[in-house]
Design a protein around this motif. Structure first.
Motif, mmCIF file in Angstrom:
data_model
loop_
_atom_site.group_PDB
_atom_site.id
_atom_site.type_symbol
_atom_site.label_atom_id
_atom_site.label_comp_id
_atom_site.label_asym_id
_atom_site.label_seq_id
_atom_site.Cartn_x
_atom_site.Cartn_y
_atom_site.Cartn_z
ATOM 1 N N ILE A 344 41.289 67.538 -8.813
ATOM 2 C CA ILE A 344 41.381 67.065 -10.197
ATOM 3 C C ILE A 344 40.516 65.816 -10.352
ATOM 4 N N VAL A 353 45.642 67.253 -5.829
ATOM 5 C CA VAL A 353 46.999 67.201 -6.378
ATOM 6 C C VAL A 353 47.697 68.513 -6.064
ATOM 7 N N VAL A 355 50.202 71.411 -6.626
ATOM 8 C CA VAL A 355 50.719 72.001 -7.861
ATOM 9 C C VAL A 355 51.610 73.193 -7.519
ATOM 10 N N PRO A 369 52.731 69.640 -11.432
ATOM 11 C CA PRO A 369 52.048 68.860 -10.398
ATOM 12 C C PRO A 369 53.045 67.996 -9.620
ATOM 13 N N MET A 374 50.650 62.164 -8.021
ATOM 14 C CA MET A 374 50.202 61.465 -9.225
ATOM 15 C C MET A 374 50.527 59.976 -9.150
ATOM 16 N N VAL A 392 45.775 65.206 -15.350
ATOM 17 C CA VAL A 392 46.130 66.368 -14.514
ATOM 18 C C VAL A 392 46.486 67.552 -15.403
ATOM 19 N N GLU A 393 47.293 67.335 -16.426
ATOM 20 C CA GLU A 393 47.721 68.425 -17.292
ATOM 21 C C GLU A 393 46.533 69.107 -17.978
ATOM 22 N N HIS A 395 43.781 69.845 -16.763
ATOM 23 C CA HIS A 395 43.065 70.728 -15.851
ATOM 24 C C HIS A 395 43.947 71.837 -15.272
#
Length: 401
Positions: A344, A353, A355, A369, A374, A392-393, A395
């Motif tokens: 990310i 990250v 997931v 994630p 994070m 992050v969200e 992607h």
């Protein structure tokens, strides 16, 4: 979702029965021949050959015909090394090698407990044990069944007299019972006065399948039947395996620990919850309730698995001082979960990250994630956790993808 069911309720399970049933299911004996050749090449093995024959045990079934001559078995370490060599020779994956190692460890642990002066060669032979462990794993891997959920019904252990290296004892086979006890596997009754589930069969079941008390709901696609090598008075013992389609909700077994707390401080309860999670609890939580004499109490519940529950039971009693803990094992249905590490881009840098993607009813229902990843990124970049979460969200694939 494709799944495999192992059904040893009537005839029990052994390594050769499971291999024969899987060969019958898949229609392929080539992996067995490949494995037999690798075992025959071991230094202590003078002869090893395997064939597959058809028998009538009430239903048409397959049975393995094995010819074996070998030198006397060596130490536990020799057996483990030989198992690893053969697994590598036949190209067994990491999944297969790990499970083979666990099966052998269960066998040796049971034998050491039952025979402290030395394990019984009757129960743990060398080439024969290597084949019984690796053959089912190799067949599952070759057919793609190793990537499926594996379910099982409770095994019939059998009774009568069981011959061991130190003499004759009453059935069921002590080592098989020991392994079922170690893994909290429910067992089924059987009127047959003979050994039905062998120690190797019990160890394979413990390390491959989720054992439930009932035949699971599934749509059968194909079946296979594997016969034992010894007569049971009415024919031969039969093991059934079924490949089918099940809901993509995965059935697993959890151990629940529960106790009532009414005389400790909130700080002690909070510390106990933290310790339990650190020691491997899947979840730990408090429920307010009313106890005896209408006093307010806190019900502390811990969810864990068979591997961790004994240690967590000790932590729970040590940290809270409770005098009793309720323990129960239950099946639960959970979404199929896949974990992967994604790259990310955040703040001009790229971070890994972890997931977790959850699926149910044929679609993605959640993409989550890892919080700790994070939080570490936020600390490194000197930005807020919310900013990291937003990036992050952006992607990640959304639910329903």
């Amino acid at each position: 979702m494709r799944a495999l069911l192992i059904d040893p309720r009537g005839g029990g399970i052994s390594g050769d029965m499971l291999a024969a049933a899987l060969a019958d299911l898949t229609g392929s004996a080539a992996p067995l021949e490949h494995l037999g050749a690798a075992i025959a090449a071991l230094p202590g093995c003078e002869e090893f050959s395997v064939g597959l024959e058809e028998v009538d045990g009430g239903v048409r079934a397959r049975r393995l015909a094995i010819r074996l001559r070998e030198k006397p078995a060596g130490s536990d370490g020799d057996l483990a090394a030989a198992l690893a060599d053969v697994a590598a020779s036949v190209g067994l994956s990491t999944w297969g090698r790990e499970r083979a190692g666990r099966v052998l460890a269960d066998l040796l642990a049971a034998e050491r407990r039952l025979h402290p002066s030395g394990f019984s060669r009757h129960a743990v032979a060398s080439a024969d044990t290597i084949f019984d462990i690796l053959a089912p794993l190799l067949l599952m891997e070759e057919s793609g069944l190793s990537r499926c959920p594996v379910l099982a019904t409770p095994p019939a252990l059998g009774g009568g007299e069981i011959r061991t290296g130190g003499g004759t004892v009453g059935g069921p086979a002590p080592a098989a019972l020991e392994i079922c006890a170690a893994h909290h596997i429910p067992v089924a009754e059987s009127p047959l006065t003979m050994e039905l589930t062998t120690p190797t069969g019990a160890a394979l079941l413990a390390n491959l399948a989720v054992v439930a008390d009932r035949f699971p709901a599934m749509t059968p696609v194909r079946t296979g039947y594997g016969a034992g090598t010894r007569p049971n008075g009415n024919g031969v013992s039969i093991l059934r395996v079924v490949e089918g389609e099940v809901s993509d909700l995965v059935e697993e077994r959890i151990v629940m620990l529960e106790t009532n707390l009414d005389d400790i401080s909130g700080e002690v309860v909070a510390h106990a919850l933290g310790r339990l999670l650190e020691e491997g609890a899947t979840d730990a939580f408090i429920t307010p309730a009313i106890g005896k004499k209408n006093r307010p109490v806190q019900v502390l519940t811990v969810n864990t698995d068979r591997e961790h529950f004994s240690r967590l039971l000790g932590v729970l009693m040590e940290e809270t001082g409770t005098l009793g803990v309720r323990v129960r094992e239950e099946p639960r249905l959970v979404a199929d979960r896949r974990r992967e590490a994604l790259e990310i881009p955040i703040g001009g840098r790229t971070f890994l990250v972890r997931v977790k993607t959850s699926r149910a009813c044929g679609r993605v229902i959640a993409v989550k994630p890892e919080y700790e990843d994070m939080r570490q990124i936020a600390r490194e970049l000197g930005i807020s956790l919310r900013e990291v979460a937003w990036e992050v969200e952006r992607h990640l694939p959304g639910p329903g993808a």
